[in-house]
Motif scaffolding. Structure first.
Motif, short mmCIF file in Angstrom:
data_model
loop_
_atom_site.label_atom_id
_atom_site.label_comp_id
_atom_site.label_asym_id
_atom_site.label_seq_id
_atom_site.Cartn_x
_atom_site.Cartn_y
_atom_site.Cartn_z
N ARG A 194 -0.39 4.71 11.40
CA ARG A 194 -1.31 3.36 11.76
C ARG A 194 -0.28 2.25 12.56
O ARG A 194 -0.74 1.95 13.25
CB ARG A 194 -2.57 3.38 10.52
N GLN B 199 2.26 6.03 -3.11
CA GLN B 199 1.30 5.99 -3.77
C GLN B 199 1.04 7.79 -3.67
O GLN B 199 1.94 8.29 -5.04
CB GLN B 199 -0.48 5.82 -3.42
N ASP B 200 0.88 8.87 -2.44
CA ASP B 200 1.29 9.62 -2.18
C ASP B 200 1.88 9.82 -0.42
O ASP B 200 1.88 8.74 0.05
CB ASP B 200 0.73 10.83 -2.55
N ASP B 201 3.06 11.11 -0.79
CA ASP B 201 2.89 11.50 0.76
C ASP B 201 1.89 11.66 1.60
O ASP B 201 2.32 10.76 2.97
CB ASP B 201 4.00 12.78 1.06
N ALA B 202 1.16 11.91 2.15
CA ALA B 202 -0.41 11.86 2.89
C ALA B 202 -0.77 10.60 3.11
O ALA B 202 -0.40 10.16 4.43
CB ALA B 202 -1.09 13.10 2.30
N SER B 203 -0.85 9.78 2.26
CA SER B 203 -1.10 8.63 2.46
C SER B 203 0.03 7.41 3.04
O SER B 203 -0.60 6.46 4.17
CB SER B 203 -1.97 7.89 1.27
N ASP B 204 0.88 7.48 2.93
CA ASP B 204 1.83 7.39 3.54
C ASP B 204 2.12 7.63 4.83
O ASP B 204 2.49 6.35 5.78
CB ASP B 204 3.20 7.50 2.75
N GLN B 205 1.95 8.76 5.09
CA GLN B 205 2.59 9.38 6.35
C GLN B 205 1.04 8.61 6.82
O GLN B 205 1.04 8.48 8.31
CB GLN B 205 2.55 10.72 6.27
N ALA B 206 0.02 8.36 6.64
CA ALA B 206 -1.19 7.89 7.75
C ALA B 206 -0.23 6.55 7.65
O ALA B 206 -1.59 6.48 8.88
CB ALA B 206 -2.29 8.38 6.75
N LEU B 207 -0.51 5.73 6.88
CA LEU B 207 -0.35 4.40 6.97
C LEU B 207 0.72 4.03 7.77
O LEU B 207 0.48 3.16 8.79
CB LEU B 207 -0.05 3.87 5.54
N ARG C 256 1.19 -1.02 0.21
CA ARG C 256 -0.50 0.53 0.09
C ARG C 256 1.01 1.33 -0.17
O ARG C 256 0.56 2.76 -0.29
CB ARG C 256 -0.82 0.02 1.15
#
Length: 65
Positions: free
Chosen positions: A54, A43-51, A40
């Protein structure tokens, strides 16, 4: 690059995922969890940081400072 991105990650040849903050490893994922996360990421920096937040666990409880 956003101003505040505390997490970084490395995917090792063994498949393990090392998650670090400020240059210090805070979590190591192995096996199935590492495979799911590495699929996962990217894809992009914001979603990477959220993953990554978590995956570390402590960032679910409101102490994200």
């Amino acid at each position: 690059m956003p101003e505040y991105e505390p997490f970084d990650y490395r995917v090792l040849m063994s498949g393990d995922v090392l998650i670090s903050r400020s240059g210090r490893v805070v979590t190591t994922l192995r096996g199935e969890a590492a495979a799911r996360l590495s699929a996962r990421l990217g894809q992009d920096d914001a979603s990477d940081q959220a993953l990554l937040q978590r995956a570390t666990g402590n960032y679910r409880r409101g102490n994200e400072r």
